[in-house]
Design a protein around this motif. Structure first.
Motif, PDB file in Angstrom:
ATOM      1  N   ILE A   1      37.009  -8.984  33.839  1.00 24.76           N
ATOM      2  CA  ILE A   1      37.587  -7.725  33.340  1.00 24.76           C
ATOM      3  C   ILE A   1      38.736  -7.266  34.236  1.00 24.76           C
ATOM      4  O   ILE A   1      39.784  -6.823  33.749  1.00 24.76           O
ATOM      5  CB  ILE A   1      36.463  -6.653  33.244  1.00 24.76           C
TER       6      ILE A   1
ATOM      7  N   ASN B   1      36.215  -1.947  40.035  1.00 22.36           N
ATOM      8  CA  ASN B   1      35.726  -2.946  39.083  1.00 22.36           C
ATOM      9  C   ASN B   1      34.906  -4.048  39.763  1.00 22.36           C
ATOM     10  O   ASN B   1      33.951  -4.551  39.181  1.00 22.36           O
ATOM     11  CB  ASN B   1      36.949  -3.546  38.355  1.00 22.36           C
TER      12      ASN B   1
ATOM     13  N   ASP C   1      37.616  -9.062  51.443  1.00 23.46           N
ATOM     14  CA  ASP C   1      36.249  -9.318  50.979  1.00 23.46           C
ATOM     15  C   ASP C   1      35.487  -8.005  51.137  1.00 23.46           C
ATOM     16  O   ASP C   1      35.243  -7.556  52.261  1.00 23.46           O
ATOM     17  CB  ASP C   1      35.608 -10.432  51.823  1.00 23.46           C
TER      18      ASP C   1
ATOM     19  N   THR D   1      40.738 -10.511  40.391  1.00 18.89           N
ATOM     20  CA  THR D   1      40.984 -11.954  40.289  1.00 18.89           C
ATOM     21  C   THR D   1      40.274 -12.650  39.137  1.00 18.89           C
ATOM     22  O   THR D   1      40.518 -13.834  38.893  1.00 18.89           O
ATOM     23  CB  THR D   1      40.546 -12.640  41.607  1.00 18.89           C
TER      24      THR D   1
ATOM     25  N   LYS E   1      43.519 -17.198  43.885  1.00 19.53           N
ATOM     26  CA  LYS E   1      43.437 -16.473  42.609  1.00 19.53           C
ATOM     27  C   LYS E   1      44.348 -15.250  42.616  1.00 19.53           C
ATOM     28  O   LYS E   1      44.985 -14.915  41.611  1.00 19.53           O
ATOM     29  CB  LYS E   1      41.982 -16.047  42.332  1.00 19.53           C
TER      30      LYS E   1
ATOM     31  N   THR F   1      32.290 -12.979  30.618  1.00 20.89           N
ATOM     32  CA  THR F   1      32.843 -13.203  31.966  1.00 20.89           C
ATOM     33  C   THR F   1      31.853 -14.066  32.739  1.00 20.89           C
ATOM     34  O   THR F   1      30.731 -14.298  32.285  1.00 20.89           O
ATOM     35  CB  THR F   1      33.005 -11.877  32.737  1.00 20.89           C
ATOM     36  N   LYS F   2      32.262 -14.431  33.961  1.00 22.30           N
ATOM     37  CA  LYS F   2      31.344 -15.283  34.740  1.00 22.30           C
ATOM     38  C   LYS F   2      30.112 -14.505  35.192  1.00 22.30           C
ATOM     39  O   LYS F   2      29.038 -15.068  35.310  1.00 22.30           O
ATOM     40  CB  LYS F   2      32.073 -16.000  35.875  1.00 22.30           C
TER      41      LYS F   2
ATOM     42  N   ARG G   1      39.190 -11.201  47.010  1.00 19.52           N
ATOM     43  CA  ARG G   1      38.828 -11.932  48.234  1.00 19.52           C
ATOM     44  C   ARG G   1      39.367 -13.352  48.238  1.00 19.52           C
ATOM     45  O   ARG G   1      39.259 -14.056  49.235  1.00 19.52           O
ATOM     46  CB  ARG G   1      37.311 -11.966  48.357  1.00 19.52           C
TER      47      ARG G   1
ATOM     48  N   TYR H   1      21.336  -4.601  41.986  1.00 17.39           N
ATOM     49  CA  TYR H   1      22.460  -4.382  41.053  1.00 17.39           C
ATOM     50  C   TYR H   1      22.211  -3.120  40.239  1.00 17.39           C
ATOM     51  O   TYR H   1      23.068  -2.236  40.154  1.00 17.39           O
ATOM     52  CB  TYR H   1      22.623  -5.604  40.137  1.00 17.39           C
TER      53      TYR H   1
HETATM   54  P1  NAP Z   1      33.304 -11.219  37.159  1.00 22.70           P
HETATM   55  O1  NAP Z   1      33.993 -11.999  36.127  1.00 22.70           O
HETATM   56  O2  NAP Z   1      32.243 -11.861  37.991  1.00 22.70           O
HETATM   57  O3  NAP Z   1      34.417 -10.579  38.120  1.00 22.70           O
HETATM   58  C1  NAP Z   1      34.041  -9.857  39.248  1.00 22.70           C
HETATM   59  C2  NAP Z   1      35.258  -9.599  40.110  1.00 22.70           C
HETATM   60  O4  NAP Z   1      34.807  -8.944  41.320  1.00 22.70           O
HETATM   61  C3  NAP Z   1      35.954 -10.908  40.534  1.00 22.70           C
HETATM   62  O5  NAP Z   1      37.336 -10.688  40.624  1.00 22.70           O
HETATM   63  C4  NAP Z   1      35.335 -11.149  41.906  1.00 22.70           C
HETATM   64  O6  NAP Z   1      36.123 -11.944  42.770  1.00 22.70           O
HETATM   65  C5  NAP Z   1      35.271  -9.714  42.417  1.00 22.70           C
HETATM   66  N1  NAP Z   1      34.376  -9.621  43.560  1.00 22.70           N
HETATM   67  C6  NAP Z   1      33.053  -9.909  43.615  1.00 22.70           C
HETATM   68  N2  NAP Z   1      32.619  -9.790  44.875  1.00 22.70           N
HETATM   69  C7  NAP Z   1      33.677  -9.413  45.642  1.00 22.70           C
HETATM   70  C8  NAP Z   1      33.848  -9.155  47.025  1.00 22.70           C
HETATM   71  N3  NAP Z   1      32.848  -9.298  47.902  1.00 22.70           N
HETATM   72  N4  NAP Z   1      35.077  -8.782  47.458  1.00 22.70           N
HETATM   73  C9  NAP Z   1      36.107  -8.667  46.592  1.00 22.70           C
HETATM   74  N5  NAP Z   1      36.014  -8.927  45.281  1.00 22.70           N
HETATM   75  C10 NAP Z   1      34.810  -9.300  44.813  1.00 22.70           C
HETATM   76  O7  NAP Z   1      32.586  -9.931  36.542  1.00 22.70           O
HETATM   77  P2  NAP Z   1      32.983  -8.957  35.344  1.00 22.70           P
HETATM   78  O8  NAP Z   1      32.013  -9.193  34.274  1.00 22.70           O
HETATM   79  O9  NAP Z   1      34.452  -9.009  35.060  1.00 22.70           O
HETATM   80  O10 NAP Z   1      32.584  -7.556  36.003  1.00 22.70           O
HETATM   81  C11 NAP Z   1      33.519  -6.515  36.229  1.00 22.70           C
HETATM   82  C12 NAP Z   1      32.748  -5.218  36.290  1.00 22.70           C
HETATM   83  O11 NAP Z   1      32.144  -4.941  35.021  1.00 22.70           O
HETATM   84  C13 NAP Z   1      31.607  -5.212  37.299  1.00 22.70           C
HETATM   85  O12 NAP Z   1      31.556  -3.960  37.945  1.00 22.70           O
HETATM   86  C14 NAP Z   1      30.365  -5.411  36.450  1.00 22.70           C
HETATM   87  O13 NAP Z   1      29.215  -4.875  37.059  1.00 22.70           O
HETATM   88  C15 NAP Z   1      30.764  -4.654  35.198  1.00 22.70           C
HETATM   89  N6  NAP Z   1      30.035  -5.012  33.974  1.00 22.70           N
HETATM   90  C16 NAP Z   1      30.219  -6.225  33.392  1.00 22.70           C
HETATM   91  C17 NAP Z   1      29.538  -6.531  32.214  1.00 22.70           C
HETATM   92  C18 NAP Z   1      29.721  -7.846  31.508  1.00 22.70           C
HETATM   93  O14 NAP Z   1      29.016  -8.083  30.517  1.00 22.70           O
HETATM   94  N7  NAP Z   1      30.655  -8.707  31.942  1.00 22.70           N
HETATM   95  C19 NAP Z   1      28.664  -5.592  31.640  1.00 22.70           C
HETATM   96  C20 NAP Z   1      28.471  -4.360  32.276  1.00 22.70           C
HETATM   97  C21 NAP Z   1      29.182  -4.083  33.436  1.00 22.70           C
HETATM   98  P3  NAP Z   1      36.172 -13.571  42.680  1.00 22.70           P
HETATM   99  O15 NAP Z   1      37.201 -13.869  41.634  1.00 22.70           O
HETATM  100  O16 NAP Z   1      36.602 -13.972  44.054  1.00 22.70           O
HETATM  101  O17 NAP Z   1      34.797 -14.040  42.315  1.00 22.70           O
END
Ligand code: NAP
Length: 241
Positions: A17, A92, A63, A14, A41, A194-195, A37, A158
């Motif tokens: 990434i 992801n 969720d 949602t 979205k 990202t957020k 969840r 984390y």
């Molecule tokens: P993000 O924008 O916060 O997106 C996270 C996604 O996970 C959102 O769709 C969120 O849903 C979903 N999520 C979180 N908790 C959940 C739950 N309890 N049940 C179902 N869905 C849930 O983060 P992102 O940066 O795209 O991260 C994606 C992946 O990349 C993660 O594994 C993160 O650790 C990894 N990563 C990111 C970075 C970076 O710089 N961005 C760097 C290294 C690794 P909602 O839309 O409802 O919030």
């Protein structure tokens, strides 16, 4: 149409990434199973895919904080009933949790984060393996992070969850090596706008970061023939493929 008729589950589809990969893979013909969840979205991404592609997406509202053995089995059954075969599973979704010392980490915060970041990928992979085995060259991608290799102060559960996820990928890889065409990869996307990144680094200017779209080549590579030959199962953004 590299991914025509491939069925791929993306958790956390949602936002960030996950939302970008959902768009990318569906634009290449894949049927995306959108797991998230937030109903609103999920519906928005689903409608966007229906409007712009000729694919068959599916919404799984869940969720991951609440995932149970039975819940994971039900998800696997729903996917098997709808598609029969699963070609890709992209773990992801993740939560950042509290950035605080381990000394101050509460059990409640620990449990919630571990369920989303670690238990959910374990249970979903376990119960989706029968559908993945139906595919030629099934792929499981576990999303990693720079803090998976070395613990970093104040990154708490984390960092620990990402280190454990890397170990999970290594174990699955060894257990399936030689007996199956399924490949398990860890992928560290690196700093991406990202957020989650903004929550981790509030003082940083997001305009200086790459966008989720900049990861497209990596996410397509996982489903390319070249990835069959890859010996190394840990890929980071910036690695040559
Ligand atoms: P993000 O924008 O916060 O997106 C996270 C996604 O996970 C959102 O769709 C969120 O849903 C979903 N999520 C979180 N908790 C959940 C739950 N309890 N049940 C179902 N869905 C849930 O983060 P992102 O940066 O795209 O991260 C994606 C992946 O990349 C993660 O594994 C993160 O650790 C990894 N990563 C990111 C970075 C970076 O710089 N961005 C760097 C290294 C690794 P909602 O839309 O409802 O919030």
């Amino acid at each position: 149409m590299l991914l025509k008729n491939k069925n791929i589950l993306i958790t956390g589809a949602t936002d960030g990434i996950g939302a970008q990969i959902s768009k990318l893979y569906s634009s290449h013909g894949a049927n995306i199973i959108l797991l998230g969840r937030n109903e609103e979205k999920l519906n928005k991404i689903y409608d966007d895919i229906i409007e712009n592609t000729d694919t068959k997406p599916l919404i799984l509202e869940c969720d991951l904080n609440q995932i149970s053995d039975n819940g994971a089995k039900e998800i696997a059954d729903a996917i098997s009933d709808e598609y029969g075969v699963l070609h890709g599973l992209i773990h992801n979704a993740a939560e950042l949790g509290k950035l605080t010392s381990l000394e101050n980490y509460s059990l409640d915060d620990w449990d919630k984060l571990m369920r989303v970041n670690l238990t959910a990928p374990f249970l979903l992979t376990k119960y989706l393996l029968p559908s993945l085995k139906e595919a030629d060259n099934g792929r499981v991608i576990l999303t990693s992070s720079g803090v998976a290799h070395k613990g970093r102060a104040f990154w708490g559960a984390y960092s620990i969850s990402k280190a454990a996820l890397k170990t999970m990928q290594e174990i699955f890889s060894e257990e399936f090596e030689g007996s199956s065409s399924i490949k398990f990869f860890s992928f560290d996307p690196g700093a991406t706008r990202t957020k989650m990144r903004s929550a981790a680094y509030p003082a940083e200017d997001p305009n200086n970061l790459k966008s989720a779209e900049d990861l497209n080549d990596y996410y397509l590579w996982f489903f390319s023939k070249k990835s069959n030959q890859k010996e190394i199962n840990f890929i980071s953004f910036g690695d040559s493929l």
